[in-house]
Design a protein around this motif. Structure first.
Motif, PDB file in Angstrom:
ATOM      1  N   VAL A   1     -56.739  30.123  16.092  1.00  0.00           N
ATOM      2  CA  VAL A   1     -55.469  29.680  15.524  1.00  0.00           C
ATOM      3  C   VAL A   1     -54.325  30.390  16.258  1.00  0.00           C
ATOM      4  N   GLY A   2     -53.320  29.609  16.658  1.00  0.00           N
ATOM      5  CA  GLY A   2     -52.180  30.159  17.383  1.00  0.00           C
ATOM      6  C   GLY A   2     -52.314  30.081  18.890  1.00  0.00           C
ATOM      7  N   LYS A   3     -53.483  29.705  19.369  1.00  0.00           N
ATOM      8  CA  LYS A   3     -53.691  29.644  20.813  1.00  0.00           C
ATOM      9  C   LYS A   3     -53.578  28.208  21.326  1.00  0.00           C
ATOM     10  N   SER A   4     -53.088  28.054  22.550  1.00  0.00           N
ATOM     11  CA  SER A   4     -52.992  26.744  23.195  1.00  0.00           C
ATOM     12  C   SER A   4     -54.060  26.617  24.268  1.00  0.00           C
TER      13      SER A   4
ATOM     14  N   PHE B   1     -53.216  21.722  23.915  1.00  0.00           N
ATOM     15  CA  PHE B   1     -53.598  21.529  22.517  1.00  0.00           C
ATOM     16  C   PHE B   1     -53.403  22.867  21.791  1.00  0.00           C
ATOM     17  N   THR B   2     -52.416  22.927  20.894  1.00  0.00           N
ATOM     18  CA  THR B   2     -52.118  24.157  20.160  1.00  0.00           C
ATOM     19  C   THR B   2     -52.750  24.098  18.776  1.00  0.00           C
ATOM     20  N   VAL B   3     -53.551  25.109  18.468  1.00  0.00           N
ATOM     21  CA  VAL B   3     -54.230  25.163  17.180  1.00  0.00           C
ATOM     22  C   VAL B   3     -53.296  25.792  16.154  1.00  0.00           C
ATOM     23  N   ASN B   4     -52.870  24.988  15.184  1.00  0.00           N
ATOM     24  CA  ASN B   4     -51.933  25.469  14.171  1.00  0.00           C
ATOM     25  C   ASN B   4     -52.622  26.122  12.980  1.00  0.00           C
TER      26      ASN B   4
ATOM     27  N   ILE C   1     -50.865  18.145  19.816  1.00  0.00           N
ATOM     28  CA  ILE C   1     -51.097  17.680  21.189  1.00  0.00           C
ATOM     29  C   ILE C   1     -49.739  17.616  21.872  1.00  0.00           C
ATOM     30  N   ASN C   2     -49.521  18.481  22.834  1.00  0.00           N
ATOM     31  CA  ASN C   2     -48.235  18.565  23.531  1.00  0.00           C
ATOM     32  C   ASN C   2     -48.304  17.797  24.849  1.00  0.00           C
TER      33      ASN C   2
ATOM     34  N   TRP D   1     -64.008  25.029  24.777  1.00  0.00           N
ATOM     35  CA  TRP D   1     -63.050  24.189  25.505  1.00  0.00           C
ATOM     36  C   TRP D   1     -63.544  23.910  26.915  1.00  0.00           C
ATOM     37  N   ILE D   2     -63.192  22.763  27.436  1.00  0.00           N
ATOM     38  CA  ILE D   2     -63.608  22.398  28.784  1.00  0.00           C
ATOM     39  C   ILE D   2     -62.948  23.316  29.808  1.00  0.00           C
TER      40      ILE D   2
END
Length: 351
Positions: A71-74, A107-110, A121-122, A311-312
């Motif tokens: 959480v909080g990481k992109s 992709f930022t995990v909120n 999704i930015n 994550w890929i």
């Protein structure tokens, strides 16, 4: 074939079904008696303080899919595709052209509640380039609007897309539950094109077509399909499985992609990819003229994943498509060949 496995928007955390244990004896410090206990056997891949988050191979060696995002990481997702097309006309003359496309997202995990991730999704940037006849044209949202009129439309639409956010709900297995936030994007694109498409009816048709290709169902289906790479029953190192999908509207032509779990160690899982569309030929005769068409597609490459987050890390797939068309009246024959060679990458380290 466009964007095969490209989007590969995808991730795996590999975990085993159970831990291998061994029996040891030790002295109980309270009673002084010798006791027998079961303790886990440490796998060779357990080599760091984060190893409990890794996919540790058990005695059966079975790996399954999951996410372990912070959480909080992109997390970056950059897709890059380069297509080189060569056409040989009936006179034997060859013409070639190159297209490149880069889409940058993160992709930022909120949040994470009840095993469901809330993710933004930015849409960060888009770049397209085309080279032919010694000339290259570039449309890049990080650069100023191109001077050529025919490129201004693409740049305007791309600029309207970037800077937006979509919201995605996804469970820890990688199933996409929902994607929202499209209406503000539609409004922004519509406003941006109002100065480019003066006719109201034409502008309405354009926006309708845009919505058909950029909506929740399209992205949800695409994300869900690409997130589920390893079969639900799991796979061992060396196991091979495949996914078949229609490559023609009538379903007669199938694209079959084969996956092999090559390794899962040192925090990296590697999957090999190959397969394609076998050679298909069609012949029709009318008024003494025979018309033949054939096509085939082959692909191969690798996808790597971070075992800790899932994550890929990287994807590099090569795709080759060959199409041939010929006509003959029994006396004279003509043919044309088109060969397209594509590189489809995700998070490329060096293009």
């Amino acid at each position: 074939m466009k964007n095969i496995l490209a989007i590969a928007l995808i991730s795996l955390t590999l975990y085993s079904c159970k831990k291998e244990t061994k029996t040891i004896t030790k002295t109980d410090p309270k009673t002084g008696k010798t006791i027998t206990i079961e303790v886990p056997v440490k796998d060779s891949t357990e080599n760091s303080s984060n190893s409990e988050n890794f996919a540790i191979k058990d005695s059966a060696g079975v790996y399954r899919q999951s996410f372990n995002l912070e959480v909080g990481k992109s997390y970056p997702l950059v897709t890059y595709q380069r297509d080189l097309q060569e056409i040989t006309d009936p006179m034997g003359k060859k013409v070639s052209g190159t297209n490149e496309a880069t889409d940058e997202m993160s992709f930022t995990v909120n949040d994470l509640k009840n095993n469901v991730y809330d993710i933004s999704i930015n849409l960060l940037s888009k770049r397209n380039s085309q080279s032919a006849n010694g000339k290259t044209s570039v449309v890049d949202t990080k650069l100023a609007i191109p001077e050529e009129d025919q490129l201004k439309m693409m740049w305007t639409i791309n600029r309207a897309l970037v800077g937006n956010k979509l919201n995605m709900k996804m469970d820890k297995s990688g199933k996409v539950l929902s994607i929202t936030g499209f209406d503000p994007v539609y409004k922004k694109v519509s406003a941006a094109t109002s100065s480019m498409i003066k006719d109201a009816q034409a502008r309405t048709g354009f926006i309708a077509n845009f919505k058909q290709n950029f909506n929740e169902k399209i992205l949800k289906d695409q994300f869900t399909k690409n997130l589920s790479i390893i079969p639900a029953k799991g796979a061992k190192v060396g196991d091979k499985w495949n996914i078949s999908e229609n490559a023609s509207p009538d379903g007669k032509m199938k694209l079959v992609t084969y996956y092999t779990l090559k390794s899962a160690d040192n925090g990296v899982a590697t999957i090999a990819v190959n397969g394609g569309i076998p050679l298909k030929s069609d012949k029709k005769v009318a008024d003494g003229v025979t018309h033949t068409v054939s096509s085939e597609l082959s692909q191969n490459g690798t996808i790597t994943f971070d075992q800790n987050s899932g994550w890929i890390k990287n994807q590099n797939i090569s795709v080759k498509t060959t199409q041939k068309e010929g006509i003959s009246d029994g006396k004279k024959s003509q043919s044309m060949t088109s060969v397209s060679t594509s590189s489809v990458m995700v998070n490329p380290s060096d293009k």
